[in-house]
Design an enzyme around this catalytic site. Structure first.
Site, PDB file in Angstrom:
ATOM      1  N   ASN A   7      44.561 -24.241  20.493  1.00 40.96           N
ATOM      2  CA  ASN A   7      43.423 -25.205  20.677  1.00 40.96           C
ATOM      3  C   ASN A   7      43.572 -25.963  21.851  1.00 40.96           C
ATOM      4  O   ASN A   7      44.469 -27.230  21.972  1.00 40.96           O
ATOM      5  CB  ASN A   7      43.389 -26.002  19.006  1.00 40.96           C
ATOM      6  CG  ASN A   7      42.751 -27.207  19.240  1.00 40.96           C
ATOM      7  OD1 ASN A   7      41.997 -27.112  20.217  1.00 40.96           O
ATOM      8  ND2 ASN A   7      42.198 -28.028  17.955  1.00 40.96           N
ATOM      9  N   ARG A  60      39.824 -21.544  19.583  1.00 41.26           N
ATOM     10  CA  ARG A  60      39.152 -22.145  19.210  1.00 41.26           C
ATOM     11  C   ARG A  60      37.814 -22.905  19.777  1.00 41.26           C
ATOM     12  O   ARG A  60      38.815 -23.531  21.269  1.00 41.26           O
ATOM     13  CB  ARG A  60      39.648 -24.482  18.910  1.00 41.26           C
ATOM     14  CG  ARG A  60      38.693 -25.137  18.019  1.00 41.26           C
ATOM     15  CD  ARG A  60      38.999 -26.660  18.278  1.00 41.26           C
ATOM     16  NE  ARG A  60      37.815 -27.187  18.006  1.00 41.26           N
ATOM     17  CZ  ARG A  60      37.618 -28.497  18.319  1.00 41.26           C
ATOM     18  NH1 ARG A  60      38.931 -29.209  18.966  1.00 41.26           N
ATOM     19  NH2 ARG A  60      37.249 -29.882  18.277  1.00 41.26           N
ATOM     20  N   HIS A 149      31.957 -29.281  14.557  1.00 40.77           N
ATOM     21  CA  HIS A 149      32.830 -29.153  13.421  1.00 40.77           C
ATOM     22  C   HIS A 149      33.230 -28.177  12.868  1.00 40.77           C
ATOM     23  O   HIS A 149      33.225 -28.214  10.877  1.00 40.77           O
ATOM     24  CB  HIS A 149      32.958 -30.529  12.272  1.00 40.77           C
ATOM     25  CG  HIS A 149      33.667 -31.720  13.072  1.00 40.77           C
ATOM     26  ND1 HIS A 149      33.338 -33.160  13.262  1.00 40.77           N
ATOM     27  CD2 HIS A 149      34.838 -32.175  13.699  1.00 40.77           C
ATOM     28  CE1 HIS A 149      33.869 -33.847  13.765  1.00 40.77           C
ATOM     29  NE2 HIS A 149      34.945 -33.189  14.224  1.00 40.77           N
ATOM     30  N   ARG A 210      32.931 -42.848  19.365  1.00 36.18           N
ATOM     31  CA  ARG A 210      32.204 -42.489  20.025  1.00 36.18           C
ATOM     32  C   ARG A 210      30.425 -43.158  19.063  1.00 36.18           C
ATOM     33  O   ARG A 210      30.838 -43.862  17.694  1.00 36.18           O
ATOM     34  CB  ARG A 210      31.414 -41.340  19.711  1.00 36.18           C
ATOM     35  CG  ARG A 210      31.708 -40.450  20.825  1.00 36.18           C
ATOM     36  CD  ARG A 210      31.906 -38.743  20.384  1.00 36.18           C
ATOM     37  NE  ARG A 210      33.181 -37.748  20.588  1.00 36.18           N
ATOM     38  CZ  ARG A 210      33.197 -36.985  19.993  1.00 36.18           C
ATOM     39  NH1 ARG A 210      32.246 -36.446  19.084  1.00 36.18           N
ATOM     40  NH2 ARG A 210      35.108 -36.577  19.655  1.00 36.18           N
ATOM     41  N   GLU A 358      41.402 -26.303  10.404  1.00 34.87           N
ATOM     42  CA  GLU A 358      40.764 -25.724  11.033  1.00 34.87           C
ATOM     43  C   GLU A 358      41.250 -24.452  11.406  1.00 34.87           C
ATOM     44  O   GLU A 358      41.150 -23.249  11.572  1.00 34.87           O
ATOM     45  CB  GLU A 358      40.126 -25.979  11.945  1.00 34.87           C
ATOM     46  CG  GLU A 358      38.822 -27.215  11.580  1.00 34.87           C
ATOM     47  CD  GLU A 358      38.813 -28.366  12.500  1.00 34.87           C
ATOM     48  OE1 GLU A 358      40.342 -29.477  12.363  1.00 34.87           O
ATOM     49  OE2 GLU A 358      38.084 -28.825  13.432  1.00 34.87           O
TER      50      GLU A 358
END
Ligand code: ADP
Length: 589
Positions: A7, A60, A149, A210, A358
């Protein structure tokens, strides 16, 4: 099979080694920058995992654009597409690709697989993914909701179904992935039907730095009144907003909670806005799905922040969710205990706290794709399988009757066989016993109408459809079709499609079969291996190698994602399952 999962983030590289679902190693290299590139970091990874017999590498990738609805073996086209999506995910895709190239150099002979954050949301319907802006402009520039996600939402949804002991394809789930990045996802019948992140990961919930949802007019105002330029606005909304902007303290919820307890009003507001936004999405998604069976919390905040979960679940009894605050307060997840219910026993809706993983999901998908690349016992390439959900082909005249004289079919997406596509249009099948709603049209038009259903569908409709090769509809079963503009009573056209394999003449030569051969096939799924006889070979220059079976047949071989039930794809190749030729009836005679 040993899978290395990589990742590559903007300033860090996380990597793990899996043997099956078991993680053997988990490390993170941080503070990447000018003096230490992503390629340098990958070199360090390769050294660190040198003692593992790595069989495949899973990467990923944040943005897969419109093209990728599932994980895929990386080739030059895939890399070009990842690069094409740079502008949608400038902080992610360039680093993802750099990691892929470096890992391919280190392991040139291994399969490398891209697992996209966007892929799980490829099932969104236009109503959910379209922004209400100039449609032409949106289509030209692919301006639409993609969602992110996805790997996490899919993973926790599968764990939820297992925990609830119900098939995933019968559940309505709202998944809240609350971490530094945060998103909500409505998962109905196992597929994502809406999600809060959009074209970029900026939209939706309040995040660490964010803003999530804002009025687009605010951006115009920042530009016009404050004179901020695009990159200043970018930094403001992506890096200086969210929990950090609201609180003025940190993006870390723990620090904000401490400040709030000490009376800091901005910290208190940050917490309230975060919870309020999450609750709004729960309500919206419950309505979109016509109810909810379980609410899922995951991500750093979802898994650990007891008070935030309590706020979000407060007064949701009207939805059928009765939370249990003792269970919520004592909830402690571990690898052995990755799902904990925090609802009262009598609650109709479950509230589940789930430890996401993940990397494990990336390893699983990589394993499935890598194993489908391995040759069979005879050294032949396995044949990918696609599961056809019920669908229909129409001629132009019938289409006009059902959809109106001026109507034209609208392409929804390409399907695996070249030149064929799924359309937006759907019809209802009316049988003597029951109806089946929303059966998708495939294009282009054909000379004869052909409606393909499974045996189970036959019993539901109360009709007796013959098993037929595609195109042989003469004397098949009658069926009534219902479209928005009219009804059509067909005297024939309804068939139960015979299982078959499409292949190019080159493939036919490779496997030693001919058009029209009747063969036996072994399916090696991760569930139940199965042998199917009576499989027709169809050879054409136009075809791509692929076996087509219907949902009943797929269920028999447990070729479902998650738990049991009907498969909901419209003709999507299942990379984790493949078939090998056992016997050709021509040879046996
Ligand atoms: P990322 O999206 O970067 O993977 P994580 O999923 O690790 O982020 O989530 C990080 C967030 O989780 C931080 O805001 C952190 O404050 C929050 N968090 C972690 N543990 C707790 C806790 N015990 N209580 C409250 N917040 C927590």
């Amino acid at each position: 099979m040993h899978v290395l999962v990589i990742n590559c983030g903007s300033s860090s590289v996380k990597y793990k080694v899996f043997d099956g679902d078991k993680s053997l190693l988990s490390e993170k290299i941080e503070r990447l920058g000018d003096n230490f590139s992503h390629a340098d970091a990958i070199q360090q990874v390769i050294k660190a995992v040198a003692h593992f017999p790595i069989d495949a590498v899973g990467h990923r990738v944040v943005h897969g654009g419109e093209k990728y609805s599932k994980a895929i073996l990386i080739d030059a086209d895939v890399k070009a597409e990842i690069e094409r999506c740079y502008s949608y995910a400038p902080l992610h895709n360039p680093y993802n690709l750099e990691g892929i190239s470096a890992a391919q150099t280190a392991y040139p002979d291994l399969p490398h697989v891209a697992v996209f954050d966007t892929a799980f949301h490829a099932t969104l319907e236009p109503a959910a993914y379209s922004y209400a802006i100039d449609a032409e402009l949106a289509s030209q520039h692919a301006l639409r909701r993609y969602g992110f996600h996805g790997t996490s939402h899919q993973y926790v949804a599968e764990l939820a179904a297992i925990h609830l002991q119900q098939p995933l394809d019968q559940l309505r789930l709202v998944s809240l992935h609350l971490g530094n990045g945060a998103s909500a996802c409505a998962i109905q019948n196992g597929v994502s039907i809406d999600t809060s992140m959009g074209l970029t990961p900026l939209e939706g919930l309040v995040m660490g730095t964010r803003s999530g949802d804002i009025d687009a007019g605010l951006v115009i105002k920042l530009q016009q009144d404050l004179g901020l330029n695009a990159s200043e606005i970018d930094i403001m909304l992506n890096k200086k907003s969210g929990l950090k902007g609201l609180s003025g303290i940190s993006n870390d919820l723990r620090e904000i909670e401490t400040a709030a307890e000490n009376g800091d009003q901005r910290a208190q507001l940050a917490i309230s806005v975060f919870a309020h936004r999450a609750r709004k999405y729960i309500g919206a998604y419950a309505v979109a799905m016509g109810g909810i069976d379980a609410l899922i919390f995951t991500g750093g905040i979802g898994e650990n922040a007891v008070n935030m979960r309590r706020r979000i679940m407060q007064n949701l009894d009207f939805l059928g969710l009765n939370s249990d605050q003792d269970k919520n307060a004592s909830c402690s997840l571990s690898d052995e205990n990755p799902v904990i219910a925090v609802n009262r026993t009598h609650s109709r809706v479950s509230a589940l706290v789930i430890k996401t993983n993940e990397a494990r999901m990336i390893a699983r998908q990589t394993r499935q794709i890598a194993s489908s690349q391995k040759p069979d016992a005879q050294g032949c390439r396995p044949i990918p399988i696609a599961v056809s959900a019920r669908h229909l082909h129409l001629n132009e005249e019938s289409f006009k009757t059902l959809f109106g004289a001026d109507a034209e079919p609208t392409k929804y997406k390409d399907i695996s066989q070249p030149g064929q596509y799924a359309c937006e249009e759907k019809v209802n099948l009316i049988g003597p016993k029951n109806s089946i709603e929303g059966v998708r049209l495939l294009g282009p038009f054909r000379r004869n109408n052909q409606i393909e259903i499974s045996r189970t569908d036959e019993f539901r409709l109360g009709v007796d459809a013959p098993v037929r090769d595609s195109g042989r509809t003469k004397g098949s079963a009658p069926i009534t079709l219902e479209g928005p503009a009219g009804r059509l009573e067909l005297e024939e056209g309804l068939i139960c499609a015979r299982r078959h394999i499409h292949m190019h003449p080159d493939d036919a030569e490779y496997y030693g079969v001919e058009n029209g051969d009747n063969i036996e096939i072994a399916i090696n799924s991760e569930g139940r291996d199965l042998i199917f006889g009576d499989v027709l070979i169809r050879v054409s220059q136009k075809y791509k190698l692929e076996m087509h079976i219907d949902t009943d047949e797929a269920n028999a071989a447990e070729l479902t994602r998650g738990l049991g039930g009907d498969i909901v794809y419209d003709d999507i190749a299942m990379d984790h399952a493949c078939a090998t030729i056992q016997r050709n009836s021509k040879d046996a005679n």
